[in-house]
Design a protein around this motif. Structure first.
Motif, PDB file in Angstrom:
ATOM      1  N   UNK A 148       0.829  -1.206   0.000  1.00 15.69           N
ATOM      2  CA  UNK A 148       0.000   0.000   0.000  1.00 15.69           C
ATOM      3  C   UNK A 148       0.861   1.253   0.000  1.00 15.69           C
ATOM      4  N   UNK A 149       1.979   1.199   0.701  1.00 18.07           N
ATOM      5  CA  UNK A 149       2.892   2.345   0.738  1.00 18.07           C
ATOM      6  C   UNK A 149       3.654   2.497  -0.568  1.00 18.07           C
ATOM      7  N   UNK A 150       4.052   1.380  -1.187  1.00 21.24           N
ATOM      8  CA  UNK A 150       4.844   1.427  -2.413  1.00 21.24           C
ATOM      9  C   UNK A 150       4.034   1.871  -3.624  1.00 21.24           C
ATOM     10  N   UNK A 151       2.768   1.458  -3.669  1.00 23.35           N
ATOM     11  CA  UNK A 151       1.963   1.672  -4.876  1.00 23.35           C
ATOM     12  C   UNK A 151       1.293   3.036  -4.848  1.00 23.35           C
ATOM     13  N   UNK A 152       1.820   3.922  -5.664  1.00 21.28           N
ATOM     14  CA  UNK A 152       1.239   5.264  -5.760  1.00 21.28           C
ATOM     15  C   UNK A 152       0.750   5.577  -7.170  1.00 21.28           C
ATOM     16  N   UNK A 153       0.878   4.634  -8.085  1.00 19.64           N
ATOM     17  CA  UNK A 153       0.457   4.852  -9.465  1.00 19.64           C
ATOM     18  C   UNK A 153       0.209   3.537 -10.164  1.00 19.64           C
ATOM     19  N   UNK A 154       0.188   3.594 -11.480  1.00 19.16           N
ATOM     20  CA  UNK A 154      -0.092   2.392 -12.270  1.00 19.16           C
ATOM     21  C   UNK A 154       0.992   1.340 -12.088  1.00 19.16           C
ATOM     22  N   UNK A 181      -7.944  -8.578   1.064  1.00 16.44           N
ATOM     23  CA  UNK A 181      -6.933  -7.626   0.591  1.00 16.44           C
ATOM     24  C   UNK A 181      -7.692  -6.370   0.157  1.00 16.44           C
ATOM     25  N   UNK A 182      -7.219  -5.176   0.477  1.00 16.83           N
ATOM     26  CA  UNK A 182      -7.918  -3.945   0.089  1.00 16.83           C
ATOM     27  C   UNK A 182      -8.206  -3.900  -1.413  1.00 16.83           C
ATOM     28  N   UNK A 183      -9.348  -3.319  -1.760  1.00 19.94           N
ATOM     29  CA  UNK A 183      -9.812  -3.296  -3.144  1.00 19.94           C
ATOM     30  C   UNK A 183      -8.806  -2.624  -4.069  1.00 19.94           C
ATOM     31  N   UNK A 184      -8.146  -1.575  -3.603  1.00 24.50           N
ATOM     32  CA  UNK A 184      -7.182  -0.876  -4.469  1.00 24.50           C
ATOM     33  C   UNK A 184      -6.057  -1.817  -4.887  1.00 24.50           C
ATOM     34  N   UNK A 185      -5.557  -2.608  -3.960  1.00 26.92           N
ATOM     35  CA  UNK A 185      -4.485  -3.539  -4.276  1.00 26.92           C
ATOM     36  C   UNK A 185      -5.003  -4.694  -5.125  1.00 26.92           C
ATOM     37  N   UNK A 186      -6.217  -5.141  -4.853  1.00 28.66           N
ATOM     38  CA  UNK A 186      -6.812  -6.222  -5.638  1.00 28.66           C
ATOM     39  C   UNK A 186      -6.964  -5.805  -7.101  1.00 28.66           C
ATOM     40  N   UNK A 187      -7.450  -4.588  -7.330  1.00 24.65           N
ATOM     41  CA  UNK A 187      -7.623  -4.094  -8.700  1.00 24.65           C
ATOM     42  C   UNK A 187      -6.278  -3.947  -9.398  1.00 24.65           C
TER      43      UNK A 187
END
Length: 211
Positions: A148-154, A181-187
């Motif tokens: 979650x911390x690493x992913x800030x974009x595509x 797993x949070x939806x943002x990471x799942x997507x």
């Protein structure tokens, strides 16, 4: 160019074999694929150990070079077949490339409980019903928090690289097993899993039945 040969596990479940396969595929390099039946101990037999004393897959062979360890294979292919003639599989720039290597090294050396309780059989074949132990839950929470911390974009580092697939695979140990797993990471993982080089690997793994 000397012929490239890649040795991988016969079940196509090794995440590190996927990384080597993906690097070759993304760079559109012609290569021969050989499978090694780890369950039957083929990696311990003389025919394979003569190629690599380490006795592990993936193994890349090119002429007199026999190279094990997926991170070494990826870095070799990036240096031997660099952009723009071949697609990049590591980010541009010294600092971004170092950060990608950091993620890749972390995924190879941490989260042991999660890797044991959610093997890549979960990712490529079928989920399990066994709940995570306390250690497994702690490893899952650590993975999710760091991702979650690493992913800030595509992508992790502005452009796609092997580290994206490796992180997505780690998260998919949970997602494809039905663990929360949070939806943002799942997507994000679902998008990574549609990459053609990944789909080619999945098609091979689905072609057989583990066991």
């Amino acid at each position: 160019m000397q012929e490239l040969t890649l040795y991988v596990d016969s079940r196509f479940t090794s995440p590190w074999a996927l990384s080597a396969f993906q690097a070759l595929t993304e760079k559109k390099l012609p290569f021969t694929l050989h499978t090694v039946n780890l369950d039957q101990g083929e990696q311990k037999q003389a025919a394979f150990r003569d190629l690599s004393p380490i006795g592990r897959v993936p193994l890349l062979v090119q002429g007199e070079l026999a190279l094990a360890e997926s991170s070494a294979i990826v870095e070799y292919l990036e240096e031997a077949f660099p952009p723009p003639a071949h697609a990049a599989v590591l980010p541009d720039g010294v600092q971004q490339r170092a950060r990608a290597r950091q993620v890749m090294a972390w995924l190879r050396s941490d989260l042991m409980a999660l890797r044991a309780e959610r093997s890549t059989e979960v990712v490529f074949y079928a989920p399990v019903t066994t709940p995570l132990t306390q250690a497994g839950q702690a490893a899952a929470a650590r993975l999710i928090a760091i991702a979650d911390q690493l992913l800030t974009g595509e992508h992790l580092f502005g452009q796609w690289c092997i580290a994206d697939t490796e992180l997505a695979l780690a998260l998919n140990r949970l997602i494809l097993n039905g663990d929360p797993v949070p939806e943002r990471l799942t997507a994000w993982c679902a998008a990574q899993w549609q990459r053609d080089s990944v789909r080619q690997w999945i098609a091979r793994s689905r072609g057989g039945v583990p066991g």
